[in-house]
Design an enzyme around this catalytic site. Structure first.
Site, PDB file in Angstrom:
ATOM      1  N   HIS A   1       0.111  15.187   3.422  1.00 25.80           N
ATOM      2  CA  HIS A   1      -0.856  16.274   3.273  1.00 25.80           C
ATOM      3  C   HIS A   1      -0.691  17.336   4.358  1.00 25.80           C
ATOM      4  O   HIS A   1      -1.574  18.178   4.536  1.00 25.80           O
ATOM      5  CB  HIS A   1      -2.280  15.716   3.302  1.00 25.80           C
ATOM      6  CG  HIS A   1      -3.266  16.564   2.558  1.00 25.80           C
ATOM      7  ND1 HIS A   1      -3.307  16.634   1.188  1.00 25.80           N
ATOM      8  CD2 HIS A   1      -4.250  17.388   2.990  1.00 25.80           C
ATOM      9  CE1 HIS A   1      -4.273  17.455   0.808  1.00 25.80           C
ATOM     10  NE2 HIS A   1      -4.858  17.926   1.886  1.00 25.80           N
TER      11      HIS A   1
ATOM     12  N   ASP B   1     -13.219  15.581   4.477  1.00 27.26           N
ATOM     13  CA  ASP B   1     -13.735  15.947   3.157  1.00 27.26           C
ATOM     14  C   ASP B   1     -12.912  15.327   2.031  1.00 27.26           C
ATOM     15  O   ASP B   1     -13.430  15.079   0.942  1.00 27.26           O
ATOM     16  CB  ASP B   1     -13.740  17.469   2.994  1.00 27.26           C
ATOM     17  CG  ASP B   1     -14.857  18.130   3.792  1.00 27.26           C
ATOM     18  OD1 ASP B   1     -15.847  17.451   4.121  1.00 27.26           O
ATOM     19  OD2 ASP B   1     -14.737  19.336   4.090  1.00 27.26           O
TER      20      ASP B   1
ATOM     21  N   GLU C   1     -22.534  21.153   6.537  1.00 27.36           N
ATOM     22  CA  GLU C   1     -21.389  22.036   6.388  1.00 27.36           C
ATOM     23  C   GLU C   1     -21.877  23.368   5.832  1.00 27.36           C
ATOM     24  O   GLU C   1     -23.075  23.637   5.761  1.00 27.36           O
ATOM     25  CB  GLU C   1     -20.315  21.424   5.478  1.00 27.36           C
ATOM     26  CG  GLU C   1     -19.485  20.338   6.145  1.00 27.36           C
ATOM     27  CD  GLU C   1     -18.164  20.064   5.424  1.00 27.36           C
ATOM     28  OE1 GLU C   1     -17.769  20.892   4.559  1.00 27.36           O
ATOM     29  OE2 GLU C   1     -17.521  19.042   5.724  1.00 27.36           O
TER      30      GLU C   1
END
Length: 551
Positions: free
Chosen positions: A98, A169, A284
């Site tokens: 990632h 997340d 958030e």
């Protein structure tokens, strides 16, 4: 001929055979009766040289020489020890791939595939893979393999009614990958980043040493590796703090048209302490500069029958701000959760008609981004370039950032992806780690994450356009004296890296590198250090293709 050149020569020879007879496996012997199987299978090499960023702009990626599939930490130690002692090329660990800028790759070296996607050796024989997560209920921790995905750690913990305290997340990331950066999400204001929730690590250093480290044992290596960008060792096991898992989550979003009010409310919420009843569990937010984002991204919140119109909400400079909070609860406490939420919401100054609420199982909330991924994959919009930019911005300059970037550079344009913004408490970060936060004494700093995708369509948001816009944002910060820090940093020169860390941390970072990876063979894809060449042609390691003679 050096061992490095021999490795490359053998791999090149094997590739010639690959084109005729198919995938190839290299047998490697380090001279100490330790055998390794290094794969030069084209699919392995292609996977190892790709990542989520896909930022090469049509240029073919630089491949490693080989890929290694370990079944234990001992396998990794033997490989790195051979690399350290006998001088063959650099070694990098790859989790779920990632990264954005090829950080897990190592051109011409060996990539260690840490994930379970290809358990067993390269010869195709199925063998027992790395250990599965082990939960200690009474001691409240989980031991996880460095290549384990956080989604699998969560599932294992939930079987015991437990869960880690701090998250990212997106859960399809490896444990070792996030701990090598920091690991942040909306829980970080309360529990700190993931690196602040680790009790103990097993690490293989750049010398091939297997070391257990913690706050009490081998402390310098422990703090070096956490947030260390893979420079000091490969995490093979992490002991992670867990807590009783809630069953459900009340997920709330409210809108603001005034940035100062928005940030004041965010900062108020992260200042709340005490028991869980008196604060939210997750804080958030995100910036909305076009109506397409608010009505389409994570659209389960906003009804298509009643779309939100930015123009109708009296926005400040054509921009809206969304505060996102959650309250965790168990079904046994469902009767009181509404009262607790109401008391907290009364203290906030959002647009009254803009409250959006949903209720869902805890695991569904944590895994929310994966559902977005599946939708994007179905539209062929996931495997596209992602020129992401993540910044830590000091609280004292966040208003200037809003004026110059959100209302200036980004303007009223379509953004092609979410723009997250939320504050964190610096006191929840351990300055002894290698992770970097804004310099100075300010307690609060903000994450600003421009998580955009370059999709070739009529919007014109090409990879070149978005990359240029990222550079414009960085240039604005530099010219305005906004002393931000990049999270998931990407630099190409020693001067840039030294400026990123700051003088004191850079000196410490260099000292740690000398101690734990003196030949600088680990994680060269970060482009921080160049490998130190072997000074003499050491006794060459035997590289043998199956059925052929050794060197």
């Amino acid at each position: 001929m050096s061992a490095a050149n021999k490795l490359l020569l053998v791999v090149m020879c094997c590739r010639l055979i690959v084109t005729v007879v198919g995938p190839t496996v290299l047998d490697f012997n380090d001279g100490n009766n330790n055998d390794f199987q290094l794969s030069t299978n084209p699919s392995d090499l292609a996977r190892a040289s790709s990542d989520f960023g896909m930022l090469r702009g049509g240029v073919a990626p630089v491949e490693p020489a080989a890929v290694f599939h370990p079944t234990s930490d001992r396998d990794i130690a033997q490989l790195i020890r051979a690399a350290y002692q006998q001088g063959f090329p650099a070694v990098s660990a790859r989790g779920h791939g990632h990264s954005i800028n090829g950080q897990a790759n190592t051109a011409g070296g060996v990539v260690i595939e840490m994930s379970r996607l290809a358990e067993g050796h390269a010869d195709g024989v199925r063998r027992e893979g790395p250990p599965r997560p082990r939960i200690a209920e009474e001691m409240r921790y989980v031991d996880a393999w460095g290549g384990e995905l956080w989604i699998d750690v969560l599932r294992a913990c939930l079987e015991h009614g437990l869960a880690p305290r701090s998250w990212t997340d997106y859960l399809y990331l490896s444990v070792g990958g996030t701990l090598s950066n920091a690991g942040i999400s909306g829980q970080a204001f309360n529990h700190g980043p993931q690196i602040s929730n680790v009790h103990e690590l097993d690490v293989v250093t750049g010398k091939g040493e297997m070391v257990k480290c913690s706050e009490e044992e081998n402390q310098e290596l422990f703090h070096a590796v956490l947030g260390g960008l893979g420079q000091f060792g490969i995490i093979t096991r992490a002991r992670i703090a867990v807590e009783p898992a809630p069953q459900r989550v009340r997920w709330i979003r409210v809108l603001y048209s005034n940035f100062s009010t928005f940030t004041r409310d965010q900062e108020h919420l992260i200042s709340l302490h005490g028991d869980g009843r008196n604060k939210f569990d997750y804080v958030e937010g995100f910036v909305i500069v076009d109506e397409g984002l608010i009505n389409n991204w994570r659209s389960s919140f906003f009804s298509p029958r009643n779309p939100v119109k930015i123009s109708s909400l009296g926005t400040d400079g054509g921009v809206l701000y969304c505060l996102e909070v959650t309250k965790n609860y168990r079904e046994s406490t469902a009767d009181t959760v509404d009262q607790e939420i109401e008391a907290l919401m009364k203290e906030l100054d959002f647009i009254p008609a803009s409250v959006f609420t949903t209720d869902l199982p805890y695991v569904d909330f944590l895994d929310r981004v994966h559902k977005v991924e599946l939708k994007l994959r179905a539209k062929n919009l996931w495997e596209v370039p992602h020129p992401w930019l993540n910044l830590f911005v000091p609280k004292s300059r966040i208003d200037d950032f809003d004026k110059g970037v959100f209302k200036g550079i980004l303007g009223n344009n379509r953004t092609s992806g979410p723009i997250l913004i939320y504050p964190m408490n610096k006191s929840k970060w351990d300055d002894r780690s290698s992770a970097v936060t804004p310099e100075g004494d300010e307690e609060v700093f903000y994450l600003v994450a421009l998580l955009r995708s370059a999709v070739e369509d009529s919007s014109g948001k090409t990879l070149e356009y978005l990359s240029n816009q990222n550079r414009e944002i960085l240039r604005f910060c530099d010219e305005s004296g906004i002393k931000m820090k990049q999270y998931l940093p990407h630099y190409t020169t020693e001067r840039e890296w030294a400026a990123h860390f700051g003088e004191e941390k850079w000196d410490r970072f260099n000292q740690r590198k000398t101690s734990f990876d003196p030949r600088r063979i680990l994680a060269t894809g970060q482009r921080i250090f160049k490998p130190v060449p072997d000074s003499a042609d050491a006794a060459a390691a035997s590289l043998v293709r199956k059925g052929k003679a050794s060197w």
